[in-house]
Write a protein that holds these residues in place. Structure first.
Motif, PDB file in Angstrom:
ATOM      1  N   GLN A 108       0.878  -1.181   0.000  1.00 24.98           N
ATOM      2  CA  GLN A 108       0.000   0.000   0.000  1.00 24.98           C
ATOM      3  C   GLN A 108       0.911   1.225   0.000  1.00 24.98           C
ATOM      4  OE1 GLN A 108      -3.529  -0.124  -0.056  1.00 24.98           O
ATOM      5  NE2 GLN A 108      -2.938  -2.207  -0.590  1.00 24.98           N
ATOM      6  N   VAL A 109       0.910   1.941  -1.115  1.00 29.77           N
ATOM      7  CA  VAL A 109       1.877   3.044  -1.253  1.00 29.77           C
ATOM      8  C   VAL A 109       1.153   4.385  -1.324  1.00 29.77           C
ATOM      9  CG1 VAL A 109       3.624   1.587  -2.349  1.00 29.77           C
ATOM     10  CG2 VAL A 109       1.962   2.751  -3.790  1.00 29.77           C
ATOM     11  N   SER A 110       1.791   5.413  -0.793  1.00 27.57           N
ATOM     12  CA  SER A 110       1.206   6.751  -0.826  1.00 27.57           C
ATOM     13  C   SER A 110       1.167   7.254  -2.266  1.00 27.57           C
ATOM     14  CB  SER A 110       2.026   7.709   0.040  1.00 27.57           C
ATOM     15  OG  SER A 110       3.404   7.616  -0.280  1.00 27.57           O
ATOM     16  N   VAL A 111       0.113   7.990  -2.627  1.00 25.90           N
ATOM     17  CA  VAL A 111       0.005   8.440  -4.025  1.00 25.90           C
ATOM     18  C   VAL A 111       1.118   9.416  -4.391  1.00 25.90           C
ATOM     19  CG1 VAL A 111      -2.453   7.984  -4.377  1.00 25.90           C
ATOM     20  CG2 VAL A 111      -1.737  10.199  -3.444  1.00 25.90           C
ATOM     21  N   VAL A 112       1.614  10.170  -3.405  1.00 28.21           N
ATOM     22  CA  VAL A 112       2.826  10.964  -3.656  1.00 28.21           C
ATOM     23  C   VAL A 112       3.998  10.144  -3.136  1.00 28.21           C
ATOM     24  CG1 VAL A 112       4.137  13.052  -3.113  1.00 28.21           C
ATOM     25  CG2 VAL A 112       1.667  13.187  -3.374  1.00 28.21           C
ATOM     26  N   GLY A 113       4.979   9.921  -4.002  1.00 28.77           N
ATOM     27  CA  GLY A 113       6.175   9.187  -3.596  1.00 28.77           C
ATOM     28  C   GLY A 113       7.362  10.145  -3.531  1.00 28.77           C
ATOM     29  N   TYR A 114       8.294   9.831  -2.640  1.00 33.76           N
ATOM     30  CA  TYR A 114       9.461  10.706  -2.444  1.00 33.76           C
ATOM     31  C   TYR A 114      10.570  10.331  -3.427  1.00 33.76           C
ATOM     32  CZ  TYR A 114      13.144  13.336  -0.189  1.00 33.76           C
ATOM     33  OH  TYR A 114      14.156  14.234   0.052  1.00 33.76           O
ATOM     34  N   GLY A 115      10.881  11.243  -4.338  1.00 33.84           N
ATOM     35  CA  GLY A 115      11.995  11.047  -5.276  1.00 33.84           C
ATOM     36  C   GLY A 115      13.253  11.632  -4.655  1.00 33.84           C
ATOM     37  N   ALA A 116      14.298  10.790  -4.509  1.00 32.17           N
ATOM     38  CA  ALA A 116      15.484  11.237  -3.775  1.00 32.17           C
ATOM     39  C   ALA A 116      16.604  11.738  -4.682  1.00 32.17           C
ATOM     40  CB  ALA A 116      15.989  10.104  -2.886  1.00 32.17           C
ATOM     41  N   SER A 117      16.363  11.861  -6.004  1.00 32.80           N
ATOM     42  CA  SER A 117      17.479  12.286  -6.860  1.00 32.80           C
ATOM     43  C   SER A 117      18.028  13.667  -6.473  1.00 32.80           C
ATOM     44  CB  SER A 117      17.109  12.217  -8.348  1.00 32.80           C
ATOM     45  OG  SER A 117      16.132  13.157  -8.682  1.00 32.80           O
ATOM     46  N   PRO A 118      17.187  14.635  -6.021  1.00 37.81           N
ATOM     47  CA  PRO A 118      17.789  15.914  -5.633  1.00 37.81           C
ATOM     48  C   PRO A 118      18.723  15.802  -4.421  1.00 37.81           C
ATOM     49  CG  PRO A 118      15.382  16.122  -5.764  1.00 37.81           C
ATOM     50  CD  PRO A 118      15.716  14.676  -5.954  1.00 37.81           C
ATOM     51  N   LEU A 119      18.557  14.772  -3.599  1.00 39.18           N
ATOM     52  CA  LEU A 119      19.487  14.605  -2.463  1.00 39.18           C
ATOM     53  C   LEU A 119      20.905  14.348  -2.974  1.00 39.18           C
ATOM     54  CD1 LEU A 119      17.539  12.391   0.139  1.00 39.18           C
ATOM     55  CD2 LEU A 119      17.718  14.888   0.038  1.00 39.18           C
ATOM     56  N   GLY A 120      21.022  13.874  -4.207  1.00 37.75           N
ATOM     57  CA  GLY A 120      22.331  13.675  -4.823  1.00 37.75           C
ATOM     58  C   GLY A 120      22.727  14.860  -5.685  1.00 37.75           C
ATOM     59  N   ALA A 121      22.016  15.990  -5.514  1.00 39.69           N
ATOM     60  CA  ALA A 121      22.317  17.248  -6.216  1.00 39.69           C
ATOM     61  C   ALA A 121      22.148  17.128  -7.728  1.00 39.69           C
ATOM     62  CB  ALA A 121      23.715  17.748  -5.853  1.00 39.69           C
ATOM     63  N   GLU A 122      21.197  16.301  -8.171  1.00 38.90           N
ATOM     64  CA  GLU A 122      20.989  16.119  -9.617  1.00 38.90           C
ATOM     65  C   GLU A 122      20.408  17.379 -10.273  1.00 38.90           C
ATOM     66  OE1 GLU A 122      21.809  13.714 -11.743  1.00 38.90           O
ATOM     67  OE2 GLU A 122      22.721  12.420 -10.237  1.00 38.90           O
ATOM     68  N   THR A 165       3.125   8.454  -7.574  1.00 37.79           N
ATOM     69  CA  THR A 165       3.734   9.424  -8.487  1.00 37.79           C
ATOM     70  C   THR A 165       4.942  10.013  -7.773  1.00 37.79           C
ATOM     71  OG1 THR A 165       1.656   9.905  -9.598  1.00 37.79           O
ATOM     72  CG2 THR A 165       3.337  11.627  -9.666  1.00 37.79           C
ATOM     73  N   LEU A 166       6.129   9.813  -8.354  1.00 37.65           N
ATOM     74  CA  LEU A 166       7.369  10.232  -7.693  1.00 37.65           C
ATOM     75  C   LEU A 166       7.740  11.639  -8.086  1.00 37.65           C
ATOM     76  CD1 LEU A 166       9.626   7.099  -8.384  1.00 37.65           C
ATOM     77  CD2 LEU A 166       8.250   7.597  -6.347  1.00 37.65           C
ATOM     78  N   VAL A 167       7.965  12.474  -7.072  1.00 32.72           N
ATOM     79  CA  VAL A 167       8.411  13.839  -7.333  1.00 32.72           C
ATOM     80  C   VAL A 167       9.624  14.107  -6.444  1.00 32.72           C
ATOM     81  CG1 VAL A 167       6.579  14.689  -5.782  1.00 32.72           C
ATOM     82  CG2 VAL A 167       7.665  16.287  -7.353  1.00 32.72           C
ATOM     83  N   GLY A 168      10.634  14.759  -7.021  1.00 33.98           N
ATOM     84  CA  GLY A 168      11.858  15.040  -6.286  1.00 33.98           C
ATOM     85  C   GLY A 168      11.605  16.158  -5.276  1.00 33.98           C
ATOM     86  N   MET A 169      12.017  15.923  -3.994  1.00 38.12           N
ATOM     87  CA  MET A 169      11.711  16.926  -2.960  1.00 38.12           C
ATOM     88  C   MET A 169      12.864  17.043  -1.972  1.00 38.12           C
ATOM     89  SD  MET A 169       7.685  16.048  -2.209  1.00 38.12           S
ATOM     90  CE  MET A 169       7.806  14.266  -2.273  1.00 38.12           C
TER      91      MET A 169
END
Ligand code: NAD
Length: 318
Positions: free
Chosen positions: A12-26, A260-264
Motif C-alpha cells: 500500500q503506497v502513498s500516491v505521492v512518492g518521495y523522489g530522492a534524486s535531488p538529495l544527490g544534487a541532480e 507518483t514520484l516527485v523530487g523533494m
C-alpha cells in the motif's frame, strides 16, 4: 494521504512518492540539512514510498537517504536501482547487479530493499535484461535481500515488451504521464494492468519544466517544449496559480498509477505536493493549459539504444 495498491506486490503506497534524486544534487546543489528535514516531513505527512538509485549523485543520494532514514527505516517502503552508475556507465551483468545490491544495502543502512529496479533498461541488451539481470535479482528475493523486482525507463514499448515476456513486479516510467505527455495511458497501462505489474509514474513536473524555476539546462526535450513550458508558467502566474500545483493535481488524479514520484529536497516542496492530493485540477484552467500545450503535446525524445525508440522519437536536445 491517499494510498493505492502497487500491483501484485500488494504494497500500500502513498500516491505521492518521495523522489530522492535531488538529495544527490541532480538538479543543483542543495542544503543537506534541509534535505533531512524534507525527508522527515514527508514521512510525517504520510509519504511512505521512497525512490533512490546509486546513480543519483554517484552514490551521494543513497548515502544521504540512508543517514536521514536512520530510526525511520521501518516507516517506509524503500526502492533503489541497479545497472546505471554514471551518464554513460551501465552494467547489467549478474555479477555487477548482485554486488551493487550489497553496496546499496550498506549505504542505505538496511538489511532488505523493498523494490530493486533495473535502471533505464533502454541502455541495455534486451536479452541480457530478461535472461540474466532479472533472474539474478529474483535470486536475491530468494536470499532475502530484496522483496520485489522492477524495471525503469523512458521508451514505453520496450517496458511493455519485457513485462509481456517475463515476470516483473513493478515498472517505473518517467515523463510519460503529465501535462506535456500522456502516452503512458495507451502504450503501457493496459498491458501493466493485464499482467498485474505495479505502475510508478515519475517526473510529474516533466523534470522541472512545469515549475516557476523552469527546466534545467540539461533537459532533453526539444526547444519548442521548453519554450512552451515558460509560456504556460507565465500564463498560470497571470491567473494567480503556480503551474507546479496544477501539474501535481493532474498527475495524481491518474489512478491507474499507484504512486507518483516527485523530487523533494525542500520542506516547502513536500507541503505543496501533499496539498495537491485529492484535489481535482480546476477544469477551466486545465482546458486552457491543455489547449496551449497541444501543439507540442506527446513529443517524445530518443533515449538509449536506437532499437528501443518509441515511434516518432526525436533527437535529445542535450
Ligand atoms: P519532477 O519532474 O516531478 O521534479 C523535478 C524537480 O522539481 C524536483 O527535483 C524539485 O527540485 C522540483 N520540485 C518538486 N516539487 C516542486 C514544487 N511543488 N514546486 C516547484 N518545484 C518543485 O521529478 P523528478 O525529480 O524528475 O523525478 C522524481 C523522482 O522519480 C526522482 O527523484 C527519481 O527518484 C525518480 N525518477 C526515476 C527515473 C528512472 O528510474 N529512470 C527517471 C526520472 C525520475
Amino acid at each position: 494521504m491517499i494510498y493505492r495498491t502497487l500491483g501484485r506486490t500488494g504494497l500500500q503506497v502513498s500516491v505521492v512518492g518521495y523522489g530522492a534524486s535531488p538529495l544527490g544534487a541532480e538538479f543543483g546543489r542543495i542544503d543537506p540539512e534541509e534535505g533531512r528535514r524534507a525527508v522527515h516531513h514527508a514521512i510525517a505527512c504520510g509519504i511512505n514510498y521512497f525512490d533512490v538509485a546509486p546513480y543519483y549523485g554517484r552514490t551521494l543520494a543513497e548515502t544521504r537517504l540512508g543517514e536521514f532514514l536512520e530510526d525511520k527505516r521501518h516507516q517506509v517502503i524503500l526502492a533503489t536501482k541497479v545497472g546505471r552508475y554514471d551518464i554513460d556507465h551501465f552494467d547489467f551483468s549478474a555479477r555487477c547487479v548482485v554486488s551493487s545490491v550489497d553496496e546499496s544495502l550498506r549505504r542505505l543502512r538496511t538489511d532488505v530493499i523493498d523494490v530493486i529496479q533495473i535502471h533505464d533498461i533502454e541502455y541495455g541488451d534486451r536479452a541480457q535484461i530478461v535472461h540474466e539481470t532479472l533472474p539474478a535479482l529474483y535470486s536475491l528475493v530468494e536470499a532475502g535481500k530484496v522483496r520485489f523486482v522492477g524495471i525503469t525507463g523512458y521508451p514505453l514499448l520496450q517496458l511493455a515488451d519485457v513485462i509481456s515476456q517475463t515476470r516483473v513486479d513493478t515498472i517505473l516510467s518517467y515523463c510519460r504521464y503529465n501535462l506535456f505527455d500522456t502516452t503512458m495511458d495507451a502504450m503501457l497501462t493496459p498491458v501493466a494492468k493485464e499482467r498485474g505489474v505495479g505502475l510508478i509514474n515519475a517526473s510529474p513536473l516533466h523534470m522541472r519544466a512545469l515549475t516557476e524555476k523552469g527546466a534545467p539546462d540539461w533537459h532533453p526535450a526539444p526547444q519548442a517544449v521548453i519554450e512552451k513550458s515558460r509560456e504556460v508558467a507565465d500564463w498560470c502566474r497571470s491567473q494567480g496559480v503556480d503551474i507546479a500545483d496544477l501539474a501535481m493535481q493532474y498527475a495524481l488524479a491518474y489512478d491507474d498509477v499507484a504512486t507518483t514520484l516527485v523530487g523533494m529536497s525542500k520542506v516547502s516542496h513536500v507541503d505543496s505536493n501533499v496539498k495537491a492530493v485529492g484535489v481535482a485540477p480546476d477544469p477551466r484552467l486545465l482546458a486552457e493549459i491543455q489547449a496551449m500545450i497541444d501543439p507540442v503535446a506527446d513529443v517524445v525524445w530518443r533515449e538509449g539504444r536506437p532499437e528501443n525508440d518509441d515511434p516518432g522519437a526525436v533527437p535529445k536536445q542535450s
